[in-house]
Design an enzyme around this catalytic site. Structure first.
Site, PDB file in Angstrom:
ATOM      1  N   LYS A 256      80.474  63.579  59.087  1.00 56.22           N
ATOM      2  CA  LYS A 256      81.031  63.459  57.726  1.00 56.22           C
ATOM      3  C   LYS A 256      82.081  62.366  57.640  1.00 56.22           C
ATOM      4  O   LYS A 256      82.183  61.679  56.630  1.00 56.22           O
ATOM      5  CB  LYS A 256      81.607  64.797  57.252  1.00 56.22           C
ATOM      6  CG  LYS A 256      80.513  65.830  57.022  1.00 56.22           C
ATOM      7  CD  LYS A 256      80.797  66.756  55.870  1.00 56.22           C
ATOM      8  CE  LYS A 256      79.558  67.543  55.514  1.00 56.22           C
ATOM      9  NZ  LYS A 256      79.791  68.797  54.854  1.00 56.22           N
TER      10      LYS A 256
ATOM     11  N   LYS B 291      68.077  67.309  58.444  1.00 55.93           N
ATOM     12  CA  LYS B 291      67.997  68.682  57.914  1.00 55.93           C
ATOM     13  C   LYS B 291      68.032  68.659  56.387  1.00 55.93           C
ATOM     14  O   LYS B 291      68.603  67.733  55.780  1.00 55.93           O
ATOM     15  CB  LYS B 291      69.108  69.553  58.502  1.00 55.93           C
ATOM     16  CG  LYS B 291      70.469  69.258  57.975  1.00 55.93           C
ATOM     17  CD  LYS B 291      71.497  70.316  58.357  1.00 55.93           C
ATOM     18  CE  LYS B 291      72.802  69.880  57.689  1.00 55.93           C
ATOM     19  NZ  LYS B 291      73.964  70.617  57.924  1.00 55.93           N
TER      20      LYS B 291
ATOM     21  N   LYS C 264      72.395  69.896  50.913  1.00 54.23           N
ATOM     22  CA  LYS C 264      72.865  69.751  49.529  1.00 54.23           C
ATOM     23  C   LYS C 264      73.332  68.333  49.273  1.00 54.23           C
ATOM     24  O   LYS C 264      73.342  67.878  48.137  1.00 54.23           O
ATOM     25  CB  LYS C 264      74.090  70.644  49.302  1.00 54.23           C
ATOM     26  CG  LYS C 264      73.834  72.107  49.298  1.00 54.23           C
ATOM     27  CD  LYS C 264      75.164  72.861  49.109  1.00 54.23           C
ATOM     28  CE  LYS C 264      75.189  74.131  49.895  1.00 54.23           C
ATOM     29  NZ  LYS C 264      76.405  74.392  50.643  1.00 54.23           N
TER      30      LYS C 264
HETATM   31  P1  TYM Z   1      76.759  75.453  54.121  1.00 55.14           P
HETATM   32  O1  TYM Z   1      77.354  75.709  52.783  1.00 55.14           O
HETATM   33  O2  TYM Z   1      76.442  74.045  54.473  1.00 55.14           O
HETATM   34  O3  TYM Z   1      75.435  76.291  54.305  1.00 55.14           O
HETATM   35  C1  TYM Z   1      75.365  77.700  54.092  1.00 55.14           C
HETATM   36  C2  TYM Z   1      74.456  78.323  55.119  1.00 55.14           C
HETATM   37  O4  TYM Z   1      73.150  77.732  55.061  1.00 55.14           O
HETATM   38  C3  TYM Z   1      72.770  77.271  56.358  1.00 55.14           C
HETATM   39  N1  TYM Z   1      71.943  76.065  56.216  1.00 55.14           N
HETATM   40  C4  TYM Z   1      70.737  75.900  56.760  1.00 55.14           C
HETATM   41  N2  TYM Z   1      69.976  76.706  57.523  1.00 55.14           N
HETATM   42  C5  TYM Z   1      68.762  76.239  57.899  1.00 55.14           C
HETATM   43  N3  TYM Z   1      68.285  75.011  57.560  1.00 55.14           N
HETATM   44  C6  TYM Z   1      69.019  74.168  56.796  1.00 55.14           C
HETATM   45  N4  TYM Z   1      68.545  72.986  56.448  1.00 55.14           N
HETATM   46  C7  TYM Z   1      70.309  74.606  56.366  1.00 55.14           C
HETATM   47  N5  TYM Z   1      71.289  74.040  55.610  1.00 55.14           N
HETATM   48  C8  TYM Z   1      72.278  74.941  55.536  1.00 55.14           C
HETATM   49  C9  TYM Z   1      74.080  76.968  57.059  1.00 55.14           C
HETATM   50  O5  TYM Z   1      73.940  76.969  58.460  1.00 55.14           O
HETATM   51  C10 TYM Z   1      74.958  78.085  56.556  1.00 55.14           C
HETATM   52  O6  TYM Z   1      74.744  79.258  57.315  1.00 55.14           O
HETATM   53  N6  TYM Z   1      80.820  75.704  56.999  1.00 55.14           N
HETATM   54  C11 TYM Z   1      79.808  76.495  56.337  1.00 55.14           C
HETATM   55  C12 TYM Z   1      80.362  77.514  55.363  1.00 55.14           C
HETATM   56  C13 TYM Z   1      81.348  78.461  55.971  1.00 55.14           C
HETATM   57  C14 TYM Z   1      81.052  79.531  56.872  1.00 55.14           C
HETATM   58  C15 TYM Z   1      82.297  80.147  57.144  1.00 55.14           C
HETATM   59  C16 TYM Z   1      79.880  80.004  57.466  1.00 55.14           C
HETATM   60  C17 TYM Z   1      82.684  78.466  55.736  1.00 55.14           C
HETATM   61  N7  TYM Z   1      83.262  79.473  56.451  1.00 55.14           N
HETATM   62  C18 TYM Z   1      82.414  81.250  58.009  1.00 55.14           C
HETATM   63  C19 TYM Z   1      79.986  81.112  58.325  1.00 55.14           C
HETATM   64  C20 TYM Z   1      81.225  81.707  58.595  1.00 55.14           C
HETATM   65  C21 TYM Z   1      78.909  75.563  55.543  1.00 55.14           C
HETATM   66  O7  TYM Z   1      79.299  74.483  55.141  1.00 55.14           O
HETATM   67  O8  TYM Z   1      77.674  76.084  55.250  1.00 55.14           O
END
Ligand code: TYM
Length: 330
Positions: free
Chosen positions: A110, A193, A196
């Site tokens: 990032k 991957k 968003k």
């Molecule tokens: P975020 O918002 O990017 O994504 C949310 C969840 O979706 C999963 N994910 C995917 N899984 C499979 N294939 C993909 N292409 C894909 N894109 C996204 C992510 O792995 C995630 O589980 N940092 C985290 C949010 C967060 C969080 C936490 C998660 C903040 N605090 C505490 C767990 C525990 C994030 O940006 O996820």
């Protein structure tokens, strides 16, 4: 067993989020006390329009409810309304090491080459994520494969804190990675991957897409000209094809080999419409429920506030114990 996980309310929920995380959340809410939150504080680490953040938070909460999260069973809230997340994050800043954060691949990706211009929040992002799960003594954290490194860091922070202060305070959280769809890939590039933040909307299936838009995106998904083989092993060098078969299998609740047993020898001209039909049958009803829920945005906001109240009660004792361990309670 205590389950905790979050999602950033930036952009739309997509098929990767759904198969990689949300579907597991829905399964787990029946088996354990579960907390799921919109990570609005994490969203602040990149420049964001305040009105957009507020409306995204409501929309994403509605999508989670539409996808099957039941706010009576699971605790659903937005992170900013539970101050313990930010407070514990600060307490853990003294424990986390610069070197650990420097090794985070998400930070490297990032920030890119412009590290000097990146926000401090982007760098300390994983410390807040550690606080998110440690505040509730989470035992299991259902996430996609891309969050595994952040969870390992949370374990390192918990271990060092416990050692440094001579307490058995924090539970070490286990990442729970979806076996069916650990990493859903972009429809335009089998090596990236689904995300968003990809500028191409055609790279992802959004849960809000209309049936026609979904079908069109699958039709235009990048593939090759070969027919499908009889087993997944035959797709080792064909990432785009492997991705589509994996998505089909995950949506159908079977394995890739079972899907290929049905489609072996056929081309994408046959496979893609079948995949689109399956995706529409699964995601269409979620979208329609979400649209209905958004007729009453205030109700969604009230639901989140009730969840935040329950979450504050659960996080309180751990925050207090951390403060005591650190000499903050005299
Ligand atoms: P975020 O918002 O990017 O994504 C949310 C969840 O979706 C999963 N994910 C995917 N899984 C499979 N294939 C993909 N292409 C894909 N894109 C996204 C992510 O792995 C995630 O589980 N940092 C985290 C949010 C967060 C969080 C936490 C998660 C903040 N605090 C505490 C767990 C525990 C994030 O940006 O996820």
């Amino acid at each position: 067993m205590r389950v905790v996980s979050g999602i950033q309310p930036t952009g739309n929920l997509h098929l990767g989020n759904y198969l990689g995380a949300i579907r597991q959340w829905v399964d787990m809410q029946d088996r354990a006390e579960s907390l799921f939150f919109l990570a609005d504080l994490h969203a602040l680490t990149v420049v964001i329009d305040p009105r957009e953040l507020a409306s995204n938070t409501i929309e994403m909460a509605a999508t989670l409810i539409a996808a099957g999260i039941d706010p009576d069973r699971a605790i659903l809230f937005n992170q900013a309304r539970v101050p313990a997340h930010a407070e514990l994050c600060w307490l853990l800043q003294g424990t986390a090491r610069m070197g650990w954060l420097n090794r985070m691949t998400q930070w490297k990706d990032k920030a890119g080459k412009n590290r000097e211009g990146a926000s401090v929040g982007l760098f300390t992002y994983p410390v807040l994520q550690a606080a998110d799960v440690l505040a509730y003594q989470a035992t299991h954290v259902p996430v996609g494969d891309d969050q595994k490194q952040h969870l390992e860091l949370a374990r390192d922070i918990a271990t060092k804190f416990n050692q440094d202060f001579g307490v058995e305070l924090f539970t070490l959280p286990e990442p729970f990675i979806s076996p069916a769809a650990p990493r859903v890939m972009s429809l335009r590039d089998g090596s990236a991957k689904m995300s968003k933040s990809d500028p191409s909307d055609a790279s992802r299936i959004n849960l809000v897409d209309s049936d026609d838009v979904m079908a069109g995106k699958f039709r235009k998904a990048r593939t090759d000209a070969e027919p499908l083989p009889a087993e997944m092993a035959g797709l080792a060098e064909r990432p785009e094809a492997r991705n589509l078969v994996t998505i089909y299998a995950a949506l159908a609740g079977t394995g890739g080999d079972a899907v290929l047993a049905e489609f072996a020898g056929q081309g994408f001209g046959q496979f893609k419409p079948a995949l689109a039909d399956l995706a529409i049958a699964t995601l269409g009803p979620i979208r329609d429920r979400m649209v209905r829920l958004l007729d009453d945005r205030d109700h969604v906001a009230v639901t989140l506030e009730k969840g935040a109240e329950r979450a504050r009660t659960l996080a309180g004792p751990t925050l207090l114990a951390a403060q005591k361990a650190m000499g903050l309670q005299v």
